[in-house]
Design a protein around this motif. Structure first.
Motif, mmCIF file in Angstrom:
data_model
loop_
_atom_site.group_PDB
_atom_site.id
_atom_site.type_symbol
_atom_site.label_atom_id
_atom_site.label_comp_id
_atom_site.label_asym_id
_atom_site.label_seq_id
_atom_site.Cartn_x
_atom_site.Cartn_y
_atom_site.Cartn_z
ATOM 1 N N GLU A 126 0.830 -1.206 0.000
ATOM 2 C CA GLU A 126 0.000 0.000 0.000
ATOM 3 C C GLU A 126 0.865 1.257 0.000
ATOM 4 O OE1 GLU A 126 -2.935 -0.116 3.032
ATOM 5 O OE2 GLU A 126 -3.446 1.976 2.697
ATOM 6 N N PHE A 129 2.452 1.691 -3.294
ATOM 7 C CA PHE A 129 1.529 2.260 -4.274
ATOM 8 C C PHE A 129 1.346 3.749 -4.026
ATOM 9 C CE2 PHE A 129 -2.820 3.674 -5.019
ATOM 10 C CZ PHE A 129 -2.853 3.563 -6.396
ATOM 11 N N ASP A 130 1.210 4.101 -2.754
ATOM 12 C CA ASP A 130 1.018 5.509 -2.395
ATOM 13 C C ASP A 130 2.206 6.345 -2.876
ATOM 14 O OD1 ASP A 130 -0.189 7.673 -1.328
ATOM 15 O OD2 ASP A 130 0.300 7.249 0.753
ATOM 16 N N GLU B 15 -7.417 7.984 0.263
ATOM 17 C CA GLU B 15 -7.069 8.672 -0.970
ATOM 18 C C GLU B 15 -6.540 7.706 -2.020
ATOM 19 O OE1 GLU B 15 -3.912 11.812 -1.019
ATOM 20 O OE2 GLU B 15 -5.665 13.075 -0.702
ATOM 21 N N THR B 16 -6.035 6.565 -1.606
ATOM 22 C CA THR B 16 -5.533 5.578 -2.557
ATOM 23 C C THR B 16 -6.649 4.703 -3.105
ATOM 24 O OG1 THR B 16 -4.952 4.290 -0.628
ATOM 25 C CG2 THR B 16 -3.171 5.413 -1.737
ATOM 26 N N ILE B 18 -8.757 2.790 -1.262
ATOM 27 C CA ILE B 18 -8.983 1.577 -0.476
ATOM 28 C C ILE B 18 -10.034 1.867 0.580
ATOM 29 C CG2 ILE B 18 -7.902 -0.152 0.975
ATOM 30 C CD1 ILE B 18 -5.231 0.660 -0.280
ATOM 31 N N LYS B 20 -11.277 0.856 4.101
ATOM 32 C CA LYS B 20 -10.653 0.198 5.243
ATOM 33 C C LYS B 20 -11.686 -0.017 6.337
ATOM 34 C CE LYS B 20 -6.296 2.386 4.209
ATOM 35 N NZ LYS B 20 -5.231 1.449 4.506
ATOM 36 N N ASN B 31 -8.015 -4.097 4.775
ATOM 37 C CA ASN B 31 -8.221 -3.411 3.505
ATOM 38 C C ASN B 31 -9.216 -4.210 2.695
ATOM 39 O OD1 ASN B 31 -6.428 -1.450 4.101
ATOM 40 N ND2 ASN B 31 -4.771 -2.278 2.870
ATOM 41 N N MET B 35 -5.415 -5.480 -4.036
ATOM 42 C CA MET B 35 -4.213 -4.668 -4.055
ATOM 43 C C MET B 35 -3.624 -4.553 -5.457
ATOM 44 S SD MET B 35 -4.064 -3.610 -1.089
ATOM 45 C CE MET B 35 -2.504 -2.943 -0.582
ATOM 46 N N LEU B 38 -5.214 -1.315 -7.738
ATOM 47 C CA LEU B 38 -5.346 -0.003 -7.106
ATOM 48 C C LEU B 38 -5.141 1.099 -8.136
ATOM 49 C CD1 LEU B 38 -3.225 -0.379 -3.878
ATOM 50 C CD2 LEU B 38 -5.683 -0.196 -4.033
ATOM 51 N N SER B 39 -5.880 2.172 -7.979
ATOM 52 C CA SER B 39 -5.570 3.336 -8.804
ATOM 53 C C SER B 39 -6.110 4.578 -8.133
ATOM 54 C CB SER B 39 -6.149 3.186 -10.211
ATOM 55 O OG SER B 39 -7.537 3.325 -10.152
ATOM 56 N N ARG B 286 -2.922 10.429 8.151
ATOM 57 C CA ARG B 286 -3.041 8.996 7.957
ATOM 58 C C ARG B 286 -3.433 8.212 9.213
ATOM 59 N NH1 ARG B 286 1.460 10.553 4.869
ATOM 60 N NH2 ARG B 286 1.185 10.139 2.652
ATOM 61 N N TYR B 303 -3.012 3.696 12.761
ATOM 62 C CA TYR B 303 -2.304 4.146 11.570
ATOM 63 C C TYR B 303 -2.797 3.343 10.376
ATOM 64 C CZ TYR B 303 1.537 4.716 8.257
ATOM 65 O OH TYR B 303 2.281 4.976 7.140
ATOM 66 N N LEU B 304 -3.271 4.031 9.338
ATOM 67 C CA LEU B 304 -3.895 3.331 8.217
ATOM 68 C C LEU B 304 -3.158 3.528 6.890
ATOM 69 C CD1 LEU B 304 -7.623 3.878 9.126
ATOM 70 C CD2 LEU B 304 -6.320 1.796 9.310
ATOM 71 N N LYS B 305 -1.960 4.014 6.907
ATOM 72 C CA LYS B 305 -1.016 3.989 5.776
ATOM 73 C C LYS B 305 -1.323 4.925 4.608
ATOM 74 C CE LYS B 305 0.385 -0.716 6.636
ATOM 75 N NZ LYS B 305 0.278 -2.075 6.153
ATOM 76 N N SER B 306 -2.569 5.303 4.386
ATOM 77 C CA SER B 306 -2.868 6.243 3.301
ATOM 78 C C SER B 306 -3.544 7.464 3.900
ATOM 79 C CB SER B 306 -3.824 5.631 2.292
ATOM 80 O OG SER B 306 -3.410 4.360 1.929
ATOM 81 N N ARG B 307 -3.542 8.535 3.125
ATOM 82 C CA ARG B 307 -4.297 9.707 3.567
ATOM 83 C C ARG B 307 -5.775 9.346 3.548
ATOM 84 N NH1 ARG B 307 -1.315 13.153 -0.623
ATOM 85 N NH2 ARG B 307 0.706 13.434 0.364
#
Lengths: 353, 382
Positions: A126, A129-130, B15-16, B18, B20, B31, B35, B38-39, B286, B303-307
């Protein structure tokens, strides 16, 4: 001799039995003839007379001179003991030779660091990808070449001007412009139109550079740093000759967390892709305790094992204040991370980069 | 997948792209996305519950699709195209009985009736920042945006808004005050609407009176307010801004009741639990954070790794899930308590447990110990 011993005997007296106390007192009395000793022994005698509470400390002595005197002696004593202990240990190690136990690792706030859950795992899909699709991906996919505009706050003086000029010699394809009182928000669209990928603004206070805004174009992010300990080339000792035009190599040290990665990528994208190894020049961004140290060196391989380095300067230290999403907009921009002293610096062992 | 999705009590859109799910009892985050595919154009902009039982989540993506996610099965069951990229992102999603309401940034508000291709279209004006539904009257929605004042629409009469806010009076320099509604909410058991603006104001409107100007205006901080949510207890509102400042404001006098600390980056999504005094916030740093509104302490931090863009809480208790024994939950809570005295915490667990075990016979005894404990606590605090 008695003088040095005093603080120690004080502590000892309180804990040990009465017999010993009396003995000590006797010794004190015997030697008690010098002027200096008088002043020293008095507090030592006091415990027996006035019966101090068990937690007697030097700070309770009310006479300032005497307190100071006692404290100096205590310090001397401590230092002496420490040196002796060290000597002893060294001797032991020498006696043991190869069998000596490994040296203890000293405790520092860095190796006692509180674990940060955002530390980037290189195998994480993840995060990969980010990062692969963020604003810097165009640079890292080799679609763009960096082009940097360096400017200052309005009406720069002395050191700031020279600092900008020297930064421009480090970063290839950097252009220094005079600010001319222009607003940053109006400069940015023009920069984008002319193909700049970075806007760097050096802020100064009383002729000393103290801040840096690093804005990645065309769509952010913007980082705001505090700049300190700037040392220009002229002020450096044992510096090498002027740097050459070659593209330098870049070293990024210790950017481990998610925020650190973003900041590291921000710095990496300042320099062109393929370093020209002929120049033998390295720019280093070293992160330690959230301070980013910048150094610029030239190296030479003397033989297969030894390397010589020569600092070319300038050197400075950066500290991240905030990271904002999008191009510079301090009023309406959305901040990804803002340094908050009261909340974030509560623990000295917590680091964010 | 199904087992995972059933225990989740907080849903977060990133923002990615996903979706969650976070289970606070198990302290796990999942998630729900492949995977490999993703886009960025699947970035989640809006989320809503598709039914009152909260078995399905609607997820609005940047590319104009609305996906339906079943929390029971743990998979995306439906994919519907409700707009395209040119119209901008979704600013709000809502469901009335059997129809879906979508609103995009360009101001196009659409009602998609189930089973028919015909849609009711409303033009809510340009640059809409948020569309919200009135939870009491589900056919009423409010919109607002930049230079686009608050409007309340009745979807049964889509021609004209039933309420349009009027801009406040000119300022002391006789200059027009700019309008920028960023978020709004309907205050339950009254007609009032509370909005927050990009110029750090919080305003309360009362459509039941002839006055179209706000009946209360409060300022908070100096940065744009991005999100707002109404807690279960009335008379207050939680707002968040772009610098990560989160505050509880009193709506009676317009004073700050207190700030919620611990955020590092701007707030994007904010939701209060419908019954418990809890507020979940997520944003650019995040992290998903859950604060207690009673003592304003941080309860959970994930903590969830993406914005993160939006957050959705399920209305059942966050700490409880079906299979869990109550006692277990209690224990987790104790571990979770952030800045408590450790000794004291362990004491509490012991009394809790004993009371449970002896529930039948020695209830009084348990109460006594509890009282003792309370006394001790009081003494300690002194």
């Amino acid at each position: 001799m008695d003088i040095d011993e005093q603080p120690d005997t004080q502590n000892g007296q309180k804990k040990k039995g009465k017999v010993k106390k009396q003995k000590k007192r006797e010794t004190c009395l015997e030697k008690n003839d010098g002027k200096e000793q008088d002043s020293v022994t008095e507090p030592a005698r006091n415990p027996t007379e006035n019966s101090f509470p068990p937690t007697f400390s030097l700070s309770e002595i009310k006479n300032k001179q005497r307190r100071h005197c006692m404290f100096m002696k205590l310090k001397q004593e401590k230092r002496k003991q420490k040196l002796e202990l060290r000597k002893k240990r060294r001797k032991e190690r020498q006696a043991l030779g190869d069998k000596a136990p490994p040296k203890e690792v000293p405790k520092t706030i860095e190796n006692q660091r509180i674990y940060d859950e955002t530390t980037v795992d290189p195998e994480d899909e993840e995060v990969a990808f980010d990062e692969g699709t963020d604003e810097f991906s165009a640079y890292f996919n080799r679609l763009t070449n960096p082009k940097v505009l360096i400017t200052t706050s309005d009406r720069p003086r002395g050191r700031t001007v020279r600092f900008c000029e020297q930064l421009a010699t480090i970063i290839p394809d950097a252009h220094v412009y005079y600010r001319r009182g222009l607003a940053l928000k109006r400069i940015i669209p023009q920069c984008i139109a002319r193909g700049f990928t970075y806007l760097m603004v050096i802020n100064e206070d009383r002729k000393v550079p103290n801040g840096m805004v690093l804005c990645h174009l065309p769509d952010g992010p913007t980082a705001h740093f505090k700049v300190s300990s700037v040392r220009l080339r002229k002020e450096m000792k044992r510096r090498g000759k002027e740097p050459t035009e070659h593209h330098p190599e870049v070293i990024l040290n210790n950017f481990t967390t998610r925020l650190g990665h973003t900041v590291g990528r921000l710095f990496a994208a300042l320099f062109p892709h393929d370093p020209q190894f002929v120049g033998r020049q390295v720019a280093t961004f070293h992160n330690q305790r959230d301070f980013i140290f910048f150094r610029f060196h030239r190296y030479i391989f003397k033989n297969e094992k030894r390397v010589g380095i020569q600092e070319l300067g300038p050197r400075f230290t950066l500290k991240l204040r905030s990271l904002q999403k999008g191009t510079f907009d301090s009023k309406f921009g959305e901040y990804e991370w803002v340094h908050n002293r009261h909340e974030m610096d509560a623990s000295r062992r917590k680091f964010h980069l | 997948m199904a087992a995972k999705s059933q225990i989740c009590s907080v849903w977060v859109g990133s923002e990615t792209g996903i979706l969650k799910g976070v289970s606070l009892t198990k302290k796990q985050a999942f998630n729900f996305c492949e995977m490999s595919c993703l886009s960025r154009d699947q970035e989640v902009c809006a989320m809503a519950w598709a039914d009152p039982h909260e078995s399905e989540v609607l997820v609005g993506c940047v590319n104009g699709t609305v996906k339906t996610f079943s929390t029971e099965k743990g998979i995306f069951t439906e994919n519907r195209q409700c707009g395209d990229v040119t119209q901008g992102r979704f600013t709000g999603l809502a469901v009335t009985d059997s129809s879906l309401i979508t609103c995009v940034e360009s101001g196009l508000l659409k009602v998609w009736k189930e089973g028919s291709t015909e849609t009711v279209e409303i033009n809510a004006g340009a640059a809409v920042c948020r569309m919200r539904q009135n939870p009491a009257h589900r056919h009423r929605v409010a919109t607002g945006g930049k230079e686009n004042p608050l409007k309340v629409w009745d979807l049964e009469r889509p021609d004209t808004p039933i309420f349009t806010a009027k801009n406040v009076r000119n300022d002391w320099l006789d200059l027009r005050v700019p309008v920028w509604v960023r978020d709004m909410a309907f205050i339950p058991d009254s007609d009032k609407i509370v909005t927050c603006t990009g110029h750090h104001q919080i305003r309360v409107y009362d459509p039941s009176t002839p006055q179209r100007r706000p009946v209360l205006e409060v300022q908070f901080g100096e940065y744009p307010l991005t999100a707002l949510s109404l807690p279960a207890s009335q008379g207050s509102v939680v707002v968040g801004n772009t610098h990560g400042q989160l505050a509880v404001l009193d709506l009676r006098k317009g004073l700050v009741r207190g700030c919620l600390k611990g955020l590092a980056g701007g707030v994007r999504g904010l939701q209060c639990h419908p019954s418990l005094p809890l507020v979940a916030s997520c944003g650019l740093d995040r992290f998903l954070r859950i604060h207690s509104l009673e003592d304003r302490s941080l309860q959970h931090k994930v903590y969830l790794k993406s914005r993160l863009n939006c957050v959705l809480l399920s209305s059942r208790g966050l700490e409880q899930s079906d299979g869990d024994v109550n006692g277990e939950v209690e224990e987790v809570k104790v571990e979770e308590a952030d800045e408590g005295d450790e000794v004291w915490d362990t004491m509490e667990t012991v009394t809790e447990k004993r009371r449970k075990r002896n529930a039948g016979e020695e209830e009084e005894d348990g109460k006594v110990t509890e009282k003792h404990a309370k006394k001790k606590k009081a003494a300690k605090n002194l």
